[in-house]
Design a protein around this motif. Structure first.
Motif: not given
Length: 270
Positions: A113-117, A122-123, A176-180, A228-229
């Motif tokens: 989650r840390r990597l993805i979010e 950032r984006r 977005r899908s990974s966050v969900a 976010m991290t």
């Protein structure tokens, strides 16, 4: 021992209480792993599971209901109990073996989650449209309002919307899908670890949402990722504390007198 230390131990003991059906649900997930069952595989009947897990049928039935509501089991009338499809319909069937109360599994998930979010934040800071920034801000402010009134149910709702809005602003379907999917898995840990308790300070989490929002609105991608991290680090500390409480509780719980505890024993396990 000081009086404050005594109160702290009493508070910890209260936090370690868990209903019997949650303990049996945890055992049942462990059974699925031990038997290497995959999505679509059939489990024994409720009575059979009760005998295997050393619980009453009523408590086992409640555990099955909880896991079915979480999407881990599928109960088909007249057909039986089955391992459900992987959470979020992900391709990797190994996620059917995710253990929501395992320190190792939860930490791996939070690391992911840390990597993805952090990347979505950032984006979002560089790609978010004014409308998307407004949606992020509105939901961040709603989490702050819910935090101040200690409304855990409302906070959970708008917290999910906040992170969803940040994911949307990253303009990447897969992020977005990974966050969900990450949030879907973590919600299983919420059910079995927090069971209605507040996992930590809602106001602290909401303040972090506001700071993330400000960084995104200013287009500061590095700060957005770092904030976010830090936000996810706070979540990790909460999960670690609760899982350690659970492990301590299991290690100090006296052995049952017989092979099958009564329903009262199962439902009052601490």
């Amino acid at each position: 021992m000081t009086a404050s230390a005594g109160r702290g131990e009493a508070d910890d003991a209260a936090e370690r209480y868990r209903p019997g059906y949650e303990l049996v649900a945890e055992q049942l997930l462990g059974y699925i792993v031990e038997q290497n069952l995959m999505p679509g595989d059939r489990l024994p009947t409720e009575q059979g599971l009760a005998e295997i897990l050393g619980a009453t049928r009523n408590v086992t039935r409640e555990a099955v209901k909880v896991l079915a509501a979480m999407g881990r089991l599928s109960v088909r009338k007249g057909a039986g109990i089955f391992v459900a499809a992987s959470p979020g319909e992900l391709a990797n069937d190994q996620l059917a073996h995710f253990q929501p109360t395992s320190m190792e599994h939860v930490l791996m998930l939070l690391d992911y989650r840390r990597l993805i979010e952090s990347e979505t934040a950032r984006r979002a800071a560089t790609l978010a449209t004014p409308i998307e920034v407004r949606a992020i801000r509105e939901n961040a402010e709603l989490t702050l309002a819910a935090g101040k009134t200690v409304d855990a149910q409302e906070f959970a709702r708008v917290d999910a919307l906040f992170h969803e809005c940040v994911g949307n602003a990253a303009h990447n379907l897969f992020l977005r899908s990974s966050v969900a999917n990450i949030r879907r898995l973590l919600s299983q840990s919420d059910v079995l670890l927090f069971h209605g308790d507040l996992p930590g300070s809602l106001e602290v989490a909401a303040d972090q949402h506001i700071a993330i929002t400000q960084a995104i609105a200013m287009g500061d991608d590095e700060s957005a990722a770092e904030l976010m991290t830090a936000h996810i680090d706070t979540t990790q500390h909460q999960f670690e504390r609760r899982i350690r409480d659970r492990v301590f509780n299991v290690s100090t719980k006296p052995a049952p007198a017989g092979p099958q505890p009564s329903e009262q024993q199962a439902s009052s396990a601490s």
